[in-house]
Design an enzyme around this catalytic site. Structure first.
Site, PDB file in Angstrom:
ATOM      1  N   LYS A   1       0.900  -1.274   0.045  1.00 56.75           N
ATOM      2  CA  LYS A   1      -0.058  -0.138  -0.135  1.00 56.75           C
ATOM      3  C   LYS A   1       0.891   1.428   0.092  1.00 56.75           C
ATOM      4  O   LYS A   1       1.816   1.242   0.644  1.00 56.75           O
ATOM      5  CB  LYS A   1      -0.849  -0.009   1.175  1.00 56.75           C
TER       6      LYS A   1
ATOM      7  N   TYR B   1      -2.711  -7.473  16.925  1.00 55.98           N
ATOM      8  CA  TYR B   1      -2.692  -8.697  16.887  1.00 55.98           C
ATOM      9  C   TYR B   1      -2.263  -9.154  18.462  1.00 55.98           C
ATOM     10  O   TYR B   1      -2.357 -10.293  18.982  1.00 55.98           O
ATOM     11  CB  TYR B   1      -1.204  -9.306  16.032  1.00 55.98           C
TER      12      TYR B   1
ATOM     13  N   HIS C   1       2.909  -2.813   7.560  1.00 59.76           N
ATOM     14  CA  HIS C   1       2.298  -1.881   8.029  1.00 59.76           C
ATOM     15  C   HIS C   1       3.054  -0.380   8.145  1.00 59.76           C
ATOM     16  O   HIS C   1       4.118  -0.697   8.739  1.00 59.76           O
ATOM     17  CB  HIS C   1       1.745  -2.279   9.619  1.00 59.76           C
TER      18      HIS C   1
ATOM     19  N   HIS D   1      -8.059 -12.770   3.274  1.00 61.66           N
ATOM     20  CA  HIS D   1      -7.275 -11.908   4.325  1.00 61.66           C
ATOM     21  C   HIS D   1      -7.099 -12.452   5.548  1.00 61.66           C
ATOM     22  O   HIS D   1      -6.036 -12.021   6.247  1.00 61.66           O
ATOM     23  CB  HIS D   1      -8.021 -10.659   4.407  1.00 61.66           C
TER      24      HIS D   1
END
Length: 308
Positions: free
Chosen positions: A185, A288, A279, A253
């Protein structure tokens, strides 16, 4: 909607969005959402204050105006998570605009986002993740398609790839070595280790695939030879999870979530997992740890004599 904003203010909005793209690497979908949220905000202010919103009126937005806007969103049944996202876009724009135009943005920046319960990732168990890969492989009538689907899902679970990243691989990435360079991303690059099981799954698929593979071709091909559509992987995993009796959260996902959660439970370093997932913020990866704590409490309550 753009009629509610002056040319100068619209130009400022476009300049801010360009900066988000160039300096922060914001994805196209993120920029589209920012633009929509800000134009909606300005349209509301036009109606609320009874005047077109140019740079000067935007600089005069008050705490009362912000409360009226957020109350308007709640009346329209906009959820707390969406309100917080919209407010984040408005704050970001105002922080930049105030610095450029030299006004005090406290009224906007001090507006409080509504509290909401963050959604925790829903990983599969290790056994369920393995069963998903095995089940996906036998869904298709053609063996090469079954091998293809298994290879894609193995990359999601074995390397923590997003489905778009797996399907974005090309012949240039072959042969798979011990690591892959992935562009995620916002154009952010990361190096991802490739486990032997993932390399093997891709090799099996390539041996069976009936189509020629050049540097520019998509690695994963559809039945007619074009690039594989993500919708087909979602469809085959849905069929597999129904056969296995897994919850609706067992999506492609979720395999990436499972990768991160299983690494963390095995003692993986949080920052290293952040890098593997791509990330931008450690706070995203920290979700997480909450999943791991939830599972830990379940084990504790089931096993500890005094907890029963």
């Amino acid at each position: 909607m753009t009629a509610a904003i002056s040319p100068a203010a619209l130009a400022a909005l476009d300049d801010w969005l360009a900066g988000q793209s160039a300096l922060r690497g914001a994805a196209k979908n993120t920029l589209t959402a920012y633009r929509t949220d800000l134009l909606d905000f300005i349209a509301f202010m036009t109606h609320h204050k009874g005047e077109p919103q140019g740079l000067a009126p935007l600089a005069r937005v008050t705490t009362s105006d912000m409360r009226a806007w957020m109350a308007h969103l709640r009346r329209d049944d906009v959820g707390s998570r969406s309100v917080a996202r919209k407010l984040s876009a408005v704050r970001g724009f105002y922080r930049w605009l105030a610095d450029r135009e030299g006004f005090e943005p406290t009224a906007v920046l001090s507006a409080r986002a509504p509290k909401f319960q963050k959604k925790l990732p829903r990983p599969l168990t290790k056994d369920a993740a393995r069963a998903m890969i095995d089940s996906v492989e036998v869904q298709a009538k053609d063996s090469w398609i079954g091998a293809r689907d298994a290879a894609v899902v193995t990359l999601l679970y074995g390397c923590g790839l997003r489905i778009s990243e797996a399907l974005g691989l090309t012949g240039r990435d072959l042969p798979l070595g011990e690591a892959l360079r992935i562009t995620g991303k916002g154009g952010k690059e990361r190096i991802v280790p490739v486990i032997p099981a993932a390399r093997k799954a891709v090799e099996v698929y390539l041996q069976l695939c009936p189509y020629e593979m050049t540097h520019d071709d998509a690695l994963f091909r559809g039945q007619r030879g074009g690039p594989l559509n993500a919708r087909l992987i979602r469809k085959v995993t849905e069929k597999a999870r129904l056969q296995l009796g897994l919850p609706a959260t067992a999506t492609p996902h979720a395999m990436r979530h499972s990768f991160a959660t299983h690494l963390l439970s095995a003692g993986g370093d949080l920052r290293a997992i952040q890098e593997l997932l791509g990330h931008a913020s450690l706070s995203t990866t920290q979700a997480y740890t909450s999943v791991d704590e939830v599972q830990l409490m379940k084990v504790y309550e089931a096993a500890h004599p005094k907890a029963r």
